[in-house]
Design a protein around this motif. Structure first.
Motif, PDB file in Angstrom:
ATOM      1  N   MET A 180      33.347  -1.462   7.045  1.00 49.09           N
ATOM      2  CA  MET A 180      34.346  -0.657   6.351  1.00 49.09           C
ATOM      3  C   MET A 180      35.220   0.106   7.346  1.00 49.09           C
ATOM      4  O   MET A 180      36.381   0.402   7.075  1.00 49.09           O
ATOM      5  CB  MET A 180      33.659   0.335   5.394  1.00 49.09           C
ATOM      6  N   TYR A 181      34.622   0.428   8.478  1.00 52.69           N
ATOM      7  CA  TYR A 181      35.324   1.241   9.469  1.00 52.69           C
ATOM      8  C   TYR A 181      36.400   0.434  10.191  1.00 52.69           C
ATOM      9  O   TYR A 181      37.532   0.883  10.304  1.00 52.69           O
ATOM     10  CB  TYR A 181      34.293   1.786  10.461  1.00 52.69           C
ATOM     11  N   ALA A 182      36.028  -0.722  10.667  1.00 49.17           N
ATOM     12  CA  ALA A 182      37.001  -1.555  11.372  1.00 49.17           C
ATOM     13  C   ALA A 182      36.509  -2.987  11.383  1.00 49.17           C
ATOM     14  O   ALA A 182      35.471  -3.274  11.959  1.00 49.17           O
ATOM     15  CB  ALA A 182      37.177  -1.073  12.810  1.00 49.17           C
ATOM     16  N   GLY A 227      24.139   0.227   7.948  1.00 50.49           N
ATOM     17  CA  GLY A 227      24.826   0.218   9.237  1.00 50.49           C
ATOM     18  C   GLY A 227      25.901  -0.860   9.295  1.00 50.49           C
ATOM     19  O   GLY A 227      27.039  -0.602   9.690  1.00 50.49           O
ATOM     20  N   VAL A 228      25.533  -2.070   8.881  1.00 54.16           N
ATOM     21  CA  VAL A 228      26.478  -3.184   8.952  1.00 54.16           C
ATOM     22  C   VAL A 228      27.653  -2.951   8.009  1.00 54.16           C
ATOM     23  O   VAL A 228      28.819  -3.131   8.384  1.00 54.16           O
ATOM     24  CB  VAL A 228      25.764  -4.517   8.630  1.00 54.16           C
ATOM     25  N   ILE A 229      27.393  -2.530   6.777  1.00 54.33           N
ATOM     26  CA  ILE A 229      28.464  -2.294   5.803  1.00 54.33           C
ATOM     27  C   ILE A 229      29.407  -1.198   6.312  1.00 54.33           C
ATOM     28  O   ILE A 229      30.635  -1.314   6.244  1.00 54.33           O
ATOM     29  CB  ILE A 229      27.864  -1.892   4.428  1.00 54.33           C
ATOM     30  N   ASP A 267      36.720  -9.103   8.388  1.00 54.42           N
ATOM     31  CA  ASP A 267      36.049  -9.816   7.287  1.00 54.42           C
ATOM     32  C   ASP A 267      34.729  -9.129   6.923  1.00 54.42           C
ATOM     33  O   ASP A 267      34.418  -8.063   7.451  1.00 54.42           O
ATOM     34  CB  ASP A 267      35.810 -11.288   7.644  1.00 54.42           C
ATOM     35  N   GLY A 268      34.014  -9.726   6.011  1.00 60.21           N
ATOM     36  CA  GLY A 268      32.763  -9.131   5.537  1.00 60.21           C
ATOM     37  C   GLY A 268      32.977  -8.387   4.234  1.00 60.21           C
ATOM     38  O   GLY A 268      34.092  -7.946   3.934  1.00 60.21           O
ATOM     39  N   ILE A 269      31.892  -8.216   3.480  1.00 63.94           N
ATOM     40  CA  ILE A 269      31.986  -7.606   2.153  1.00 63.94           C
ATOM     41  C   ILE A 269      32.374  -6.124   2.263  1.00 63.94           C
ATOM     42  O   ILE A 269      33.120  -5.605   1.426  1.00 63.94           O
ATOM     43  CB  ILE A 269      30.668  -7.817   1.357  1.00 63.94           C
ATOM     44  N   GLY A 270      31.911  -5.482   3.322  1.00 64.44           N
ATOM     45  CA  GLY A 270      32.260  -4.065   3.525  1.00 64.44           C
ATOM     46  C   GLY A 270      33.760  -3.906   3.735  1.00 64.44           C
ATOM     47  O   GLY A 270      34.392  -3.011   3.169  1.00 64.44           O
TER      48      GLY A 270
END
Lengths: 253, 266
Positions: free
Chosen positions: A200-202, A194-196, A205-208
């Motif tokens: 990735m969607y919007a 869910g978090v990734i 930052d973050g690894i996704g």
């Protein structure tokens, strides 16, 4: 020297993984697959180590880790409370059980745009969506865990004069432990996904977010490095809980 | 008046006394009478077996004697005092198979009742548990988990657990029902040995008429629902009971009598 069946199986398993990486390396190095689309495995691994040295990458990992942790720490108690209510109260079980099942069956990703409208594209949106992806499976598993407690065991404890709180701590908890550990493991898979996905969607930052940016910019070495990294993190967590699960395997009767 | 009552009580306090005990299930308008007007005394040190057709309320009766259920009518005295809730110092219960806690070892299972009260230090509780396991013939199996034990061994642990707090009364709810016939015979002999060594009062519920006659001082036969005591049969076979008695004339006659009672009652 003869190997046990289990040792042989793990040897073959390792061989398969090594062979896959070898094939990957070969396909790319020989040019059988365009190396710009599929960089060699060794390059991807080297890039992974290089990326881990970068402060930006470490910051992204920390962002994702904290989103996952907060979403998980919120979803587990809330889901567990709903699950307990379903399992222990006949009335609320009847009311809530179908609702939880309905919600669980819907692909959560269709709600992502609404989460962005409600929470923006920052920390709260990731935590919210991670929570939303996890809470139903936790509720369902907790209900299953409570129902796995044998009424006979409760009767035995009562016959020896156990108090209510002793029945909870000495009968319910250990009876539920195997199912509960499995539930936590699967909940984490849903939560991480869910978090990734939300990143990735919007996101900024973050690894996704990093992975989706590399993909869009055609930075294949980084993309593959990121995929390997996320896969490793997920596998490590999963295996840690599975190790704990195996320790109480014989509790299942 | 009071003095006289005390004297009588001193002379004949039964281990268990049931006075007009009844059990009714369900809400108003839709009730089932499970047990009706059951009265009997069990003298200290006796081995009493309850038999009857399925669903006749023998287990209900046992659960009421354990304080796990409340009678709808009448009263139950154990050691001269009413039993309103489970009291492990007076009554130990041995359940059917699979009642051991799978997350505890044999020793921890037996220690479980003692650990609830914490009146004894841990080392002493474990020593007591080992003593009980020794009594049931399981010395050396302390660290085994239930799934590592055979069906007969599990029930030995269960008996040891029922005896953990050294209660004067032991109630047994079809403890050997799930065992194969050979193991069942062995466990019967083992139970009689343990009973002779500990001098407990035992009430034992079973479906097996052979088991009933083989074990009992007295067999109580219950009718189909609503459960009532329809016959009390003294088993005057000498002790120790032996395998040879099973083929004897007295044994056959007693078993026939019980069977006829149950057939007409069911």
């Amino acid at each position: 020297m003869t190997l046990s069946e289990r040792q042989r199986a793990s040897l073959v398993r390792t061989a398969i993984v090594v062979a896959l990486f070898g094939l990957w390396e070969l396909l790319s190095r020989t040019g059988a697959v365009n190396p710009r689309l599929l960089p060699p495995a060794s390059d991807a691994l080297a890039t992974l180590f290089e990326l881990l040295g970068r402060p930006k990458m470490r910051a992204d990992l920390m962002v994702t880790a904290s989103e996952v942790a907060v979403a998980f720490l919120l979803a587990v108690p809330v889901g567990a409370a709903i699950g307990l209510l379903i399992a222990e109260s006949r009335y609320w079980g009847e009311v809530l059980r179908p609702l939880v099942f309905f919600l669980f069956s819907i692909p959560k990703s269709i709600f992502l745009p609404m989460f962005i409208l409600a929470f923006g594209i920052g920390f709260a949106q990731k935590v919210g969506f991670g929570f939303f992806s996890t809470v139903f499976i936790v509720a369902m598993s907790t209900a299953a865990a409570v129902e796995s407690v044998k009424p006979d065991h409760v009767t035995v404890a009562r016959s020896f004069g156990a108090t209510r709180s002793q029945i909870v701590s000495r009968i319910y908890l250990p009876s539920m432990m195997p199912v509960l550990l499995e539930a936590l493991r699967i909940a984490m898979i849903f939560n991480f996904t869910g978090v990734i996905l939300a990143e990735m969607y919007a996101s900024r930052d973050g690894i996704g977010h990093a992975i989706s940016t590399w993909g869009e910019n055609f930075q294949m070495r980084q993309l593959f490095a990121g995929v390997i990294l996320v896969a490793l993190i997920a596998i490590l967590f999963n295996e840690a809980v599975r190790w704990a699960e195996r320790r109480c395997e014989h509790w299942r009767t | 008046m009071r003095t006289l009552a005390n004297v009588t009580e001193l002379r004949t306090t039964p281990a268990i006394r049931l006075e007009g005990v009844g059990q009714i299930y369900g809400a108003a308008g839709d009730t089932v009478v499970a047990v009706e007007d059951v009265s009997f005394d069990v003298e200290p040190g006796k081995f009493v077996v309850l038999v009857g057709p399925s669903g006749c309320g023998k287990s209900s009766l046992l659960m009421m004697m354990a304080g796990l259920r409340h009678p709808s009518g009448g009263r139950i005295l154990v050691e001269g005092k009413p039993i309103d809730e489970p009291d492990p110092d007076r009554v130990g219960v041995v359940f059917q198979e699979a009642s051991l806690f799978p997350w505890l070892t044999a020793e921890q299972n037996v220690e479980f009742p003692l650990s609830l009260k914490r009146t004894l230090p841990k080392t002493e509780r474990l020593a007591r548990a080992r003593e009980r396991l020794d009594l049931v013939g399981l010395a050396g199996f302390e660290a085994r988990y239930p799934h590592e034990l055979s069906g007969g061994m599990k029930q030995r642990v269960s008996i040891a657990r029922g005896l953990a707090q050294d209660p004067p009364v032991l109630l047994m709810d079809e403890p050997f029902a799930a065992l194969d016939e050979q193991t069942r015979m062995t466990m019967g002999d083992e139970l009689l040995r343990i009973w002779a060594e500990t001098k407990k009062t035992v009430v034992f519920v079973t479906h097996s008429l052979t088991e009933a006659v083989y074990l009992a001082d007295e067999v109580m036969v219950m009718s189909a629902r609503p459960g009532r005591i329809i016959d009390r049969i003294k088993v005057d076979l000498p002790r120790p009971r032996t395998y040879e008695m099973l083929g004897g004339e007295i044994f056959g006659r007693l078993r026939d009598r019980i069977w006829r009672q149950i057939r007409t009652a069911a």
